[in-house]
Scaffold this motif. Structure first.
Motif, mmCIF file in Angstrom:
data_model
loop_
_atom_site.group_PDB
_atom_site.id
_atom_site.type_symbol
_atom_site.label_atom_id
_atom_site.label_comp_id
_atom_site.label_asym_id
_atom_site.label_seq_id
_atom_site.Cartn_x
_atom_site.Cartn_y
_atom_site.Cartn_z
ATOM 1 N N UNK A 181 0.985 -1.297 -0.001
ATOM 2 C CA UNK A 181 -0.106 -0.565 -0.066
ATOM 3 C C UNK A 181 0.910 1.539 -0.123
ATOM 4 N N UNK A 182 1.609 1.707 0.896
ATOM 5 C CA UNK A 182 3.242 2.373 0.521
ATOM 6 C C UNK A 182 3.490 2.260 -0.054
ATOM 7 N N UNK A 183 3.862 1.487 -1.433
ATOM 8 C CA UNK A 183 3.851 1.325 -2.377
ATOM 9 C C UNK A 183 3.315 2.232 -3.464
ATOM 10 N N UNK A 184 2.210 2.462 -3.678
ATOM 11 C CA UNK A 184 1.341 2.397 -4.032
ATOM 12 C C UNK A 184 0.817 3.863 -3.625
ATOM 13 N N UNK A 185 0.877 4.185 -2.673
ATOM 14 C CA UNK A 185 0.630 5.292 -2.286
ATOM 15 C C UNK A 185 1.827 6.722 -3.197
ATOM 16 N N UNK A 186 2.349 6.016 -2.583
ATOM 17 C CA UNK A 186 4.370 6.634 -3.729
ATOM 18 C C UNK A 186 3.777 6.381 -4.599
ATOM 19 N N UNK A 190 4.611 10.590 -6.967
ATOM 20 C CA UNK A 190 5.259 11.038 -8.276
ATOM 21 C C UNK A 190 4.255 10.965 -9.411
ATOM 22 N N UNK A 191 3.097 10.459 -9.730
ATOM 23 C CA UNK A 191 2.677 10.197 -10.593
ATOM 24 C C UNK A 191 1.626 12.099 -10.774
ATOM 25 N N UNK A 192 2.618 12.597 -12.529
ATOM 26 C CA UNK A 192 1.773 13.933 -12.488
ATOM 27 C C UNK A 192 0.321 14.063 -12.552
#
Length: 240
Positions: A181-186, A190-192
């Motif tokens: 979940x943390x990786x998905x939130x990060x 970072x996605x414009x």
């Protein structure tokens, strides 16, 4: 070579002692397939006496020629080889116990030693042929309880260890979910953001000058009625 053959014949005779003991004929007081408990006991003690009289070299030689022996003979020789070093000196024989069930006669007798007693068990078929011979070490009550406690502790310890492992695996699943979940939130951070779509311009509907509209309408009415536009008075205009 002749001496070796004699020794081989001697050991083979261990399982034939029953025939020698029982060959004297039926006893009048027989109770177990025609044989008394004393006769059955004599067979037990006779074979154990033969085993106790063998040296280490004799036992080793018999084991070297085990392919020439029957299974019952080799079993009792191997059993004696395993227990003889810890039993100590021979003291005497205990009481014989004979039981019968389903045509099988079992004869048990304890041989008492200074170090550890040995239980000698003979199993005969319905024709009083030797089916099996066992030599078992006799454990004290304290040894039996200690062994049982150790088995119980090992069993319970195994169960607890498995429960701990299962709990750790479940905990790992939770950590994996949090990390995912943390990786998905990060990644989402970072996605414009997509560019905003420009709104379509609102085209204003052309508005006709009210005065011109009144003049056109008045002229049309005047032409139709043959009158002058000077007589017309417009009070209000309502659009629909």
């Amino acid at each position: 070579m002749t001496k070796m053959k004699k020794k081989l014949l001697l050991i083979v005779s261990l399982c034939l002692i029953a025939a020698g003991v029982f060959g004297c004929g039926s006893d009048a007081n027989a109770t177990y397939n025609g044989y008394t408990a004393d006769q059955l006991s004599a067979n037990n003690t006779g074979i154990l006496d033969e085993l106790m009289g063998m040296s280490d070299e004799d036992l080793l030689m018999y084991q070297m020629y085990q392919d020439q022996m029957d299974a019952a003979t080799m079993k009792v020789i191997n059993s004696w080889s395993e227990v003889k070093d810890e039993v100590g000196d021979f003291v005497g024989y205990g009481e014989v116990v004979v039981t019968q069930a389903n045509g099988t006669t079992t004869v048990e007798q304890t041989a008492e030693f200074t170090g550890r007693d040995v239980k000698v068990t003979f199993v005969y078929d319905k024709d009083m042929n030797v089916e099996d011979i066992n030599l078992d070490k006799v454990y004290t009550l304290g040894e039996t309880m200690t062994k049982a406690a150790m088995n119980t502790a090992m069993g319970m310890g195994t169960v607890f260890v498995m429960l701990i492992i299962i709990s750790l695996i479940i905990s790992c699943f939770t950590l994996v979910n949090k990390a995912q979940k943390k990786a998905e939130d990060k990644k989402a951070a970072n996605t414009p953001a997509p560019a905003a779509t420009a709104a379509a311009p609102v085209v204003a509907a052309p508005q006709t000058d009210d005065l011109e509209l009144v003049a056109v309408i008045a002229a049309a009415i005047a032409a139709a009625t043959g009158s002058s536009t000077d007589d017309f008075v417009v009070r209000s205009i309502k659009r629909r």
